[in-house]
Design a protein around this motif. Structure first.
Motif, PDB file in Angstrom:
ATOM      1  N   ALA A   1       4.673 -18.783 -11.573  1.00  9.23           N
ATOM      2  CA  ALA A   1       3.254 -18.481 -11.545  1.00  9.23           C
ATOM      3  C   ALA A   1       2.920 -17.605 -10.329  1.00  9.23           C
ATOM      4  N   SER A   2       3.558 -17.897  -9.200  1.00  8.06           N
ATOM      5  CA  SER A   2       3.289 -17.106  -7.989  1.00  8.06           C
ATOM      6  C   SER A   2       3.784 -15.667  -8.142  1.00  8.06           C
ATOM      7  N   LEU A   3       4.946 -15.505  -8.762  1.00  7.46           N
ATOM      8  CA  LEU A   3       5.469 -14.152  -8.974  1.00  7.46           C
ATOM      9  C   LEU A   3       4.568 -13.366  -9.923  1.00  7.46           C
ATOM     10  N   ARG A   4       4.051 -14.039 -10.942  1.00  2.00           N
ATOM     11  CA  ARG A   4       3.135 -13.381 -11.877  1.00  2.00           C
ATOM     12  C   ARG A   4       1.835 -12.986 -11.167  1.00  2.00           C
ATOM     13  N   ALA A   5       1.304 -13.890 -10.346  1.00  5.31           N
ATOM     14  CA  ALA A   5       0.076 -13.593  -9.599  1.00  5.31           C
ATOM     15  C   ALA A   5       0.309 -12.440  -8.632  1.00  5.31           C
ATOM     16  N   LYS A   6       1.472 -12.408  -8.000  1.00  3.41           N
ATOM     17  CA  LYS A   6       1.800 -11.329  -7.061  1.00  3.41           C
ATOM     18  C   LYS A   6       1.863  -9.992  -7.796  1.00  3.41           C
ATOM     19  N   ARG A   7       2.498  -9.982  -8.963  1.00  2.17           N
ATOM     20  CA  ARG A   7       2.615  -8.737  -9.741  1.00  2.17           C
ATOM     21  C   ARG A   7       1.246  -8.257 -10.225  1.00  2.17           C
ATOM     22  N   ILE A   8       0.411  -9.180 -10.666  1.00  8.38           N
ATOM     23  CA  ILE A   8      -0.937  -8.805 -11.110  1.00  8.38           C
ATOM     24  C   ILE A   8      -1.734  -8.235  -9.942  1.00  8.38           C
ATOM     25  N   TYR A   9      -1.648  -8.897  -8.788  1.00 12.78           N
ATOM     26  CA  TYR A   9      -2.346  -8.391  -7.603  1.00 12.78           C
ATOM     27  C   TYR A   9      -1.846  -6.989  -7.240  1.00 12.78           C
ATOM     28  N   ASP A  10      -0.530  -6.804  -7.231  1.00 14.37           N
ATOM     29  CA  ASP A  10       0.029  -5.495  -6.897  1.00 14.37           C
ATOM     30  C   ASP A  10      -0.466  -4.423  -7.862  1.00 14.37           C
ATOM     31  N   PHE A  11      -0.480  -4.723  -9.146  1.00 16.15           N
ATOM     32  CA  PHE A  11      -0.907  -3.746 -10.148  1.00 16.15           C
ATOM     33  C   PHE A  11      -2.384  -3.395  -9.985  1.00 16.15           C
ATOM     34  N   VAL A  12      -3.221  -4.404  -9.864  1.00 10.29           N
ATOM     35  CA  VAL A  12      -4.660  -4.167  -9.743  1.00 10.29           C
ATOM     36  C   VAL A  12      -4.991  -3.444  -8.436  1.00 10.29           C
ATOM     37  N   SER A  13      -4.424  -3.909  -7.326  1.00 10.38           N
ATOM     38  CA  SER A  13      -4.742  -3.281  -6.036  1.00 10.38           C
ATOM     39  C   SER A  13      -4.221  -1.850  -5.965  1.00 10.38           C
ATOM     40  N   SER A  14      -3.029  -1.593  -6.504  1.00 10.15           N
ATOM     41  CA  SER A  14      -2.526  -0.216  -6.467  1.00 10.15           C
ATOM     42  C   SER A  14      -3.330   0.682  -7.398  1.00 10.15           C
ATOM     43  N   SER A  15      -3.834   0.135  -8.502  1.00 13.09           N
ATOM     44  CA  SER A  15      -4.691   0.918  -9.394  1.00 13.09           C
ATOM     45  C   SER A  15      -5.988   1.309  -8.683  1.00 13.09           C
ATOM     46  N   LEU A  16      -6.597   0.344  -8.005  1.00 10.96           N
ATOM     47  CA  LEU A  16      -7.834   0.633  -7.268  1.00 10.96           C
ATOM     48  C   LEU A  16      -7.589   1.615  -6.120  1.00 10.96           C
ATOM     49  N   LEU A  17      -6.504   1.408  -5.395  1.00  7.84           N
ATOM     50  CA  LEU A  17      -6.182   2.312  -4.291  1.00  7.84           C
ATOM     51  C   LEU A  17      -5.847   3.715  -4.795  1.00  7.84           C
ATOM     52  N   LEU A  18      -5.239   3.789  -5.967  1.00  8.51           N
ATOM     53  CA  LEU A  18      -4.934   5.088  -6.546  1.00  8.51           C
ATOM     54  C   LEU A  18      -6.213   5.860  -6.854  1.00  8.51           C
ATOM     55  N   ILE A  19      -7.212   5.155  -7.323  1.00  6.26           N
ATOM     56  CA  ILE A  19      -8.500   5.791  -7.637  1.00  6.26           C
ATOM     57  C   ILE A  19      -9.155   6.350  -6.369  1.00  6.26           C
ATOM     58  N   ILE A  20      -9.086   5.594  -5.273  1.00  4.44           N
ATOM     59  CA  ILE A  20      -9.738   6.053  -4.039  1.00  4.44           C
ATOM     60  C   ILE A  20      -8.772   6.758  -3.086  1.00  4.44           C
ATOM     61  N   SER A  21      -7.549   7.012  -3.525  1.00  2.00           N
ATOM     62  CA  SER A  21      -6.539   7.602  -2.639  1.00  2.00           C
ATOM     63  C   SER A  21      -6.904   8.957  -2.045  1.00  2.00           C
ATOM     64  N   PRO A  22      -7.594   9.848  -2.762  1.00  2.00           N
ATOM     65  CA  PRO A  22      -7.946  11.112  -2.103  1.00  2.00           C
ATOM     66  C   PRO A  22      -8.823  10.912  -0.861  1.00  2.00           C
ATOM     67  N   VAL A  23      -9.711   9.951  -0.914  1.00  2.00           N
ATOM     68  CA  VAL A  23     -10.563   9.657   0.243  1.00  2.00           C
ATOM     69  C   VAL A  23      -9.769   8.855   1.272  1.00  2.00           C
ATOM     70  N   LEU A  24      -9.001   7.892   0.798  1.00  2.00           N
ATOM     71  CA  LEU A  24      -8.212   7.032   1.673  1.00  2.00           C
ATOM     72  C   LEU A  24      -7.216   7.829   2.511  1.00  2.00           C
ATOM     73  N   TYR A  25      -6.667   8.872   1.924  1.00  2.00           N
ATOM     74  CA  TYR A  25      -5.673   9.705   2.604  1.00  2.00           C
ATOM     75  C   TYR A  25      -6.179  10.213   3.951  1.00  2.00           C
ATOM     76  N   PHE A  26      -7.447  10.564   4.026  1.00  2.00           N
ATOM     77  CA  PHE A  26      -8.005  11.121   5.250  1.00  2.00           C
ATOM     78  C   PHE A  26      -8.315  10.060   6.302  1.00  2.00           C
ATOM     79  N   PHE A  27      -8.386   8.801   5.895  1.00  2.00           N
ATOM     80  CA  PHE A  27      -8.686   7.732   6.841  1.00  2.00           C
ATOM     81  C   PHE A  27      -7.450   7.020   7.363  1.00  2.00           C
ATOM     82  N   LEU A  28      -6.300   7.314   6.792  1.00  2.00           N
ATOM     83  CA  LEU A  28      -5.064   6.686   7.251  1.00  2.00           C
ATOM     84  C   LEU A  28      -4.569   7.373   8.508  1.00  2.00           C
ATOM     85  N   SER A  29      -4.056   6.559   9.416  1.00  2.00           N
ATOM     86  CA  SER A  29      -3.417   7.160  10.581  1.00  2.00           C
ATOM     87  C   SER A  29      -1.996   7.561  10.185  1.00  2.00           C
TER      88      SER A  29
END
Length: 119
Positions: A1-29
């Motif tokens: 169950a923990s591995l499934r939750a981890k994979r779901i979190y990774d997929f959802v968070s990377s999807s959201l970060l991918l959407i905002i990545s053009p803006v995020l790119y400029f704020f990363l050090s």
């Protein structure tokens, strides 16, 4: 169950970060050269956002998870005591919840574009 939750979190968070990545790119050090590579590696399941630090000598006794971009430890923990590193990883694996990964990502957001796994 923990591995499934981890994979779901990774997929959802990377999807959201991918959407905002053009803006995020400029704020990363620096380094930010591998931002999109890391996003796609996590999105496809090749990597995970948070994983064990490779310096842990007891890593083989923990549940297997993909190589991570970030780690639940700080540099002082890696240098100061291998026992402390083992304990942090043990607690991370035993008490895993997706909010732990969220907290680690929030505190280390500027490092999601790093190219190596060291702290």
């Amino acid at each position: 169950a923990s591995l499934r939750a981890k994979r779901i979190y990774d997929f959802v968070s990377s999807s959201l970060l991918l959407i905002i990545s053009p803006v995020l790119y400029f704020f990363l050090s620096s380094p930010r050269s591998a931002l999109w590579k890391n996003l796609f590696a996590v999105w496809t399941g090749e990597k995970t956002w948070v994983s064990y630090h490779p310096a842990d000598p007891m890593i083989h006794s923990l549940p297997p998870i993909p190589q991570g971009i970030l780690h639940p430890v700080y540099q002082e923990d890696v240098v100061s005591s291998p026992r402390r590193l083992e304990h942090i990883h043990y607690v991370y694996a035993r008490d895993y919840h997706w909010t732990t990964d969220l907290s680690i990502m929030a505190s280390q957001l500027n490092r999601i574009g790093q190219t190596n796994v060291a702290l």
